[in-house]
Each structure stands twice: as C-alpha cells, then as structure tokens.
Scaffold this motif. Structure first.
Motif, PDB file in Angstrom:
ATOM      1  N   ASN A  36       3.101  68.041  90.394  1.00 46.42           N
ATOM      2  CA  ASN A  36       3.165  68.043  89.022  1.00 46.42           C
ATOM      3  C   ASN A  36       4.283  67.001  88.307  1.00 46.42           C
ATOM      4  OD1 ASN A  36       1.190  70.080  88.539  1.00 46.42           O
ATOM      5  ND2 ASN A  36       2.869  71.659  89.019  1.00 46.42           N
ATOM      6  N   ASN A  37       4.458  66.004  89.265  1.00 47.80           N
ATOM      7  CA  ASN A  37       5.451  65.101  88.898  1.00 47.80           C
ATOM      8  C   ASN A  37       4.786  63.833  88.878  1.00 47.80           C
ATOM      9  OD1 ASN A  37       7.950  66.375  88.386  1.00 47.80           O
ATOM     10  ND2 ASN A  37       7.888  66.902  90.404  1.00 47.80           N
ATOM     11  N   LYS A  38       5.110  62.953  87.941  1.00 49.19           N
ATOM     12  CA  LYS A  38       4.467  61.433  87.899  1.00 49.19           C
ATOM     13  C   LYS A  38       5.496  60.599  88.741  1.00 49.19           C
ATOM     14  CE  LYS A  38       2.898  57.679  84.754  1.00 49.19           C
ATOM     15  NZ  LYS A  38       2.316  57.662  83.238  1.00 49.19           N
ATOM     16  N   ARG A  39       4.928  60.129  89.696  1.00 43.37           N
ATOM     17  CA  ARG A  39       6.009  59.409  90.670  1.00 43.37           C
ATOM     18  C   ARG A  39       5.626  57.983  90.492  1.00 43.37           C
ATOM     19  NH1 ARG A  39       9.097  62.166  94.371  1.00 43.37           N
ATOM     20  NH2 ARG A  39      10.257  60.426  94.064  1.00 43.37           N
ATOM     21  N   THR A  40       6.546  57.189  90.332  1.00 43.98           N
ATOM     22  CA  THR A  40       6.345  55.541  89.877  1.00 43.98           C
ATOM     23  C   THR A  40       6.962  54.816  90.727  1.00 43.98           C
ATOM     24  OG1 THR A  40       8.349  55.793  88.272  1.00 43.98           O
ATOM     25  CG2 THR A  40       6.228  56.208  87.120  1.00 43.98           C
ATOM     26  N   TYR A  41       6.220  53.631  90.800  1.00 45.26           N
ATOM     27  CA  TYR A  41       6.759  52.357  91.646  1.00 45.26           C
ATOM     28  C   TYR A  41       6.241  51.094  91.160  1.00 45.26           C
ATOM     29  CZ  TYR A  41       1.822  52.975  93.593  1.00 45.26           C
ATOM     30  OH  TYR A  41       0.851  53.135  94.115  1.00 45.26           O
ATOM     31  N   ILE A  42       7.101  50.202  91.567  1.00 40.75           N
ATOM     32  CA  ILE A  42       6.589  48.983  91.223  1.00 40.75           C
ATOM     33  C   ILE A  42       6.119  47.999  92.438  1.00 40.75           C
ATOM     34  CG2 ILE A  42       7.610  46.773  90.409  1.00 40.75           C
ATOM     35  CD1 ILE A  42       9.782  47.872  88.754  1.00 40.75           C
ATOM     36  N   VAL A  43       4.982  47.289  92.338  1.00 42.30           N
ATOM     37  CA  VAL A  43       4.774  46.584  93.310  1.00 42.30           C
ATOM     38  C   VAL A  43       4.962  45.181  93.049  1.00 42.30           C
ATOM     39  CG1 VAL A  43       2.619  46.000  94.775  1.00 42.30           C
ATOM     40  CG2 VAL A  43       2.898  48.267  93.957  1.00 42.30           C
ATOM     41  N   HIS A  44       5.485  44.391  93.844  1.00 44.08           N
ATOM     42  CA  HIS A  44       5.828  42.971  93.792  1.00 44.08           C
ATOM     43  C   HIS A  44       4.847  42.292  94.565  1.00 44.08           C
ATOM     44  CE1 HIS A  44       8.008  39.229  92.610  1.00 44.08           C
ATOM     45  NE2 HIS A  44       7.707  38.891  94.136  1.00 44.08           N
ATOM     46  N   TYR A  45       3.948  41.521  94.274  1.00 46.27           N
ATOM     47  CA  TYR A  45       3.086  40.611  95.218  1.00 46.27           C
ATOM     48  C   TYR A  45       3.709  39.136  95.259  1.00 46.27           C
ATOM     49  CZ  TYR A  45      -0.339  44.204  94.443  1.00 46.27           C
ATOM     50  OH  TYR A  45      -0.859  45.468  94.354  1.00 46.27           O
ATOM     51  N   PRO A  46       3.752  38.479  96.475  1.00 49.94           N
ATOM     52  CA  PRO A  46       4.401  37.146  96.368  1.00 49.94           C
ATOM     53  C   PRO A  46       3.524  36.289  95.679  1.00 49.94           C
ATOM     54  CG  PRO A  46       3.192  37.648  98.652  1.00 49.94           C
ATOM     55  CD  PRO A  46       2.935  38.858  97.762  1.00 49.94           C
ATOM     56  N   LYS A  47       4.116  35.258  94.876  1.00 47.23           N
ATOM     57  CA  LYS A  47       3.556  34.400  94.096  1.00 47.23           C
ATOM     58  C   LYS A  47       2.591  33.488  94.771  1.00 47.23           C
ATOM     59  CE  LYS A  47       7.588  33.656  91.117  1.00 47.23           C
ATOM     60  NZ  LYS A  47       8.784  32.746  90.585  1.00 47.23           N
ATOM     61  N   GLN A  48       2.725  32.939  95.811  1.00 41.73           N
ATOM     62  CA  GLN A  48       1.868  32.211  96.568  1.00 41.73           C
ATOM     63  C   GLN A  48       0.949  33.203  97.539  1.00 41.73           C
ATOM     64  OE1 GLN A  48       1.110  29.091  95.466  1.00 41.73           O
ATOM     65  NE2 GLN A  48       2.876  29.308  94.266  1.00 41.73           N
ATOM     66  N   TRP A  49      -0.042  33.614  96.969  1.00 45.58           N
ATOM     67  CA  TRP A  49      -0.929  34.720  98.042  1.00 45.58           C
ATOM     68  C   TRP A  49      -2.217  34.479  97.682  1.00 45.58           C
ATOM     69  CZ3 TRP A  49      -2.213  40.239  96.378  1.00 45.58           C
ATOM     70  CH2 TRP A  49      -2.762  40.809  97.560  1.00 45.58           C
ATOM     71  N   ASP A  50      -3.055  34.542  98.871  1.00 45.67           N
ATOM     72  CA  ASP A  50      -4.453  34.408  98.836  1.00 45.67           C
ATOM     73  C   ASP A  50      -5.251  35.801  98.930  1.00 45.67           C
ATOM     74  OD1 ASP A  50      -4.199  35.147 101.407  1.00 45.67           O
ATOM     75  OD2 ASP A  50      -4.960  33.273 102.165  1.00 45.67           O
ATOM     76  N   GLY A  51      -4.414  36.884  98.983  1.00 38.52           N
ATOM     77  CA  GLY A  51      -5.342  37.954  98.700  1.00 38.52           C
ATOM     78  C   GLY A  51      -5.650  38.631 100.053  1.00 38.52           C
ATOM     79  N   SER A  52      -5.318  37.862 101.235  1.00 38.45           N
ATOM     80  CA  SER A  52      -5.716  38.557 102.394  1.00 38.45           C
ATOM     81  C   SER A  52      -4.493  39.642 102.917  1.00 38.45           C
ATOM     82  CB  SER A  52      -5.586  37.223 103.624  1.00 38.45           C
ATOM     83  OG  SER A  52      -4.346  36.683 103.518  1.00 38.45           O
ATOM     84  N   PRO A  53      -4.647  40.397 103.756  1.00 36.49           N
ATOM     85  CA  PRO A  53      -3.652  41.410 103.965  1.00 36.49           C
ATOM     86  C   PRO A  53      -2.385  40.871 104.712  1.00 36.49           C
ATOM     87  CG  PRO A  53      -6.015  42.286 104.870  1.00 36.49           C
ATOM     88  CD  PRO A  53      -5.815  40.648 104.360  1.00 36.49           C
ATOM     89  N   ILE A  54      -1.228  41.163 104.143  1.00 33.94           N
ATOM     90  CA  ILE A  54      -0.125  40.761 104.430  1.00 33.94           C
ATOM     91  C   ILE A  54       0.809  41.968 104.809  1.00 33.94           C
ATOM     92  CG2 ILE A  54      -0.248  38.414 103.530  1.00 33.94           C
ATOM     93  CD1 ILE A  54       1.227  39.435 101.028  1.00 33.94           C
ATOM     94  N   PRO A  55       2.273  41.627 105.362  1.00 29.74           N
ATOM     95  CA  PRO A  55       3.025  42.756 105.448  1.00 29.74           C
ATOM     96  C   PRO A  55       3.351  43.317 104.233  1.00 29.74           C
ATOM     97  CG  PRO A  55       3.712  40.834 106.882  1.00 29.74           C
ATOM     98  CD  PRO A  55       2.677  40.441 106.036  1.00 29.74           C
ATOM     99  N   LEU A  56       3.896  44.752 104.335  1.00 28.64           N
ATOM    100  CA  LEU A  56       4.800  45.374 103.040  1.00 28.64           C
ATOM    101  C   LEU A  56       5.941  45.873 103.656  1.00 28.64           C
ATOM    102  CD1 LEU A  56       4.325  46.990 100.450  1.00 28.64           C
ATOM    103  CD2 LEU A  56       3.300  48.892 102.088  1.00 28.64           C
ATOM    104  N   LEU A  57       6.746  45.637 102.467  1.00 27.38           N
ATOM    105  CA  LEU A  57       8.211  46.638 102.656  1.00 27.38           C
ATOM    106  C   LEU A  57       8.362  47.487 101.753  1.00 27.38           C
ATOM    107  CD1 LEU A  57      11.018  46.374 104.164  1.00 27.38           C
ATOM    108  CD2 LEU A  57      11.797  44.637 102.232  1.00 27.38           C
TER     109      LEU A  57
END
Length: 304
Positions: A36-57
């Motif tokens: 019952n909690n709204k848990r928020t997060y910010i996702v930062h995608y690299p500026k030069q990215w072609d949309g293919s699967p890449i690493p996540l930190l």
C-alpha cells in the motif's frame, strides 16, 4: 522567528541534497505499489543509446537521501552516459532502507525493500532495455547495508554488488547462515577513518552491530568458496601537500567465476569518494576531491 529560521534551514538542506532536481529528457520517474505504498524510482538512460539491451546499475542512497540526491552525490548519470549503461535511483521509505539493523523508518515499519528492488529490476528487464546477465547493485551507507542484505538473500539477481561505507551487519550474517544461496561477486569500498560506520566493526551510530570490513570480506570469501590467493594493488593520489593511498585486495578465484574485493581508502571517512557530503550537519570524516568513487564502483563491475 525561530520557526522561520528552521524552515529556511530545512529548505536549504533539501536543496543541497538535490531533492528538487528536475528530470532530464533521457530520464523517467516511475513507481511500484507495494504494501500500500507508492515506491518511486528514477531511471536514467544513456544519451547515446540505440535501444538494445544494455547493463543496469541500481544505486541505493544513504539515510536521509533520495534517488535525486544520489544522482547529485555520485554523478553516476554522467558515468552512465559515458560507459553506456542504464542506472536507476530508487527512493527509500522515508529516506531509508530496511537493511535489517532495526532502527530505520523502513525497518520499523517492516517495509519489504527486497520485494521492491526485485520487482523494479524485473520490470526493467521485462521492458527489454536491460541485459539480464549484466545487472549490478551499489549502495552507500544505509543503502550499502541494504545492498549487502539483498546480495545475501537474492544473489541470483546480480552480476555484482558493491557497498560503499557499509559492510556485513550481524543481521545479514545471521540471515545468510540460514540460507543456501548462490555465490555473487562482492566489493566493499570503505574509509579506514569512518566516524559513522567503524572500519573495525562494532555498533553503528544509527543502530545495529556490524562486522569489520576485513571480517566481512572473509565471510564473502567463505560463502563464495574462494581459494586463498589474494591479489593486491596500491594507488596513490596527490591532494595538495598530502598523499592519499588506496589499497586494493581481491580474491579472484571463487565459485561460479565470482570475485570478492575490498578497496581500502586510507584516512578517509564516510562520504562517497570525490563528492561533497550531502548532509552537512553530520561529521562524516575526511573527504577528498581527487578520488572518483563512481569510477571505482564501475571499474569493479566491468572487471566481472
């Protein structure tokens, strides 16, 4: 007048911590409903990215922080642009994580942060933007203890985990002893003169008993079935008239190709290396501008 002063000081601290940061075009704010909690997060995608699967930190902030303050503190968003990985900055419950030591608002309210972080990672993988074989986790302070806990309880999620200014707590030690989980690569970055999280172990100011950094490394060595060969390296940095020495220790031969490493920041304190402390009213020990903590973290991840 006193109330007005308190409000101004509070707003100044929030501003310094980056809590009012605006999203960039290559970022999004998302949320997951848990307990019952709204848990928020910010996702930062690299500026030069072609949309293919890449690493996540995944980057977990410290006590009193937020996802936004973690961005400002670490500049991992800029490193992600350079190195080509996605970085997500989740918000803890009331600026805290349920790392098991018992005294944070998240622990006191029995928040299931493991479920939150796991759900967030699996959602990002399901979106198709993340390479599931290259998912990494880093945490600072309270976030570092949370990283140690989830590494012990959910190692299958991660290619590698690093904690900064945090090691294994007695809670995590006991939890791990009751679990039969897979090995996972672990790194610990710690200042030898940390006034908040003692390098030699004991009790942390915000609650909970912890192992020393050295004992934590030996525990992970045991859990990961590493052999006894220890590789070492030393780097020195000149800062003004003084010199800062960093010792690197690593067990390279462990089960399932995992590694266990320690980066010992001699003479330094609790702050994220290279950045100004986000909480100016708490003594965090000696800081430095010549060491890039985010680079140290990602160098470890890239080596796995």
């Amino acid at each position: 007048m006193r109330n007005l002063y308190s409000i101004v000081l509070f707003l100044l601290v929030l501003s310094c911590m980056g809590l009012n940061r605006k999203l960039l075009q290559n970022e999004k704010l998302d949320f997951i409903e848990i307990q019952n909690n709204k848990r928020t997060y910010i996702v930062h995608y690299p500026k030069q990215w072609d949309g293919s699967p890449i690493p996540l930190l995944v980057a977990l902030h410290g006590r009193f922080g937020s996802g936004s303050s973690m961005i400002k503190q670490t500049k991992l968003d800029l490193l992600a642009d350079t190195k080509g990985f996605i970085v997500v900055f989740p918000d803890g419950f009331k600026r805290s994580w349920a790392d098991g030591r018992g005294n944070t608002p998240a622990d006191e309210n029995q928040i299931n942060d493991i479920a939150f972080i796991e759900s967030m990672v699996k959602r990002l993988i399901a979106e198709g933007s993340v390479n599931p074989k290259k998912v990494f986790l880093v945490g600072h302070s309270n976030g570092g203890f949370m990283a140690q806990r989830i590494a012990a309880e959910k190692p299958e999620l991660w290619k590698g985990v690093v904690s900064v200014a945090a090691q294994v707590s007695v809670f995590t030690l006991k939890r791990k002893s009751n679990l039969k989980t897979n090995p996972v690569s672990i790194g610990i970055i710690a200042g030898t003169d940390d006034p908040l999280v003692p390098f030699s172990g004991g009790y942390v100011r915000d609650g909970g008993e912890i192992l020393s950094v050295n004992d934590s490394i030996l525990r992970w060595k045991e859990w990961n079935l590493c052999n006894d060969i220890l590789t070492t390296k030393v780097q020195t940095f000149q800062e003004g008239l003084s010199e800062i020495k960093i010792d690197f220790y690593r067990y390279e031969v462990c089960a399932e190709n995992t590694k266990v490493g320690m980066i010992q920041l001699n003479g330094l304190g609790h702050s994220w290396p290279g950045e100004t402390p986000m909480i100016p009213f708490i003594d965090q020990g000696k800081t430095t501008k010549v060491i890039d903590g985010s680079k140290l973290v990602w160098d470890f991840m890239e080596s796995l």
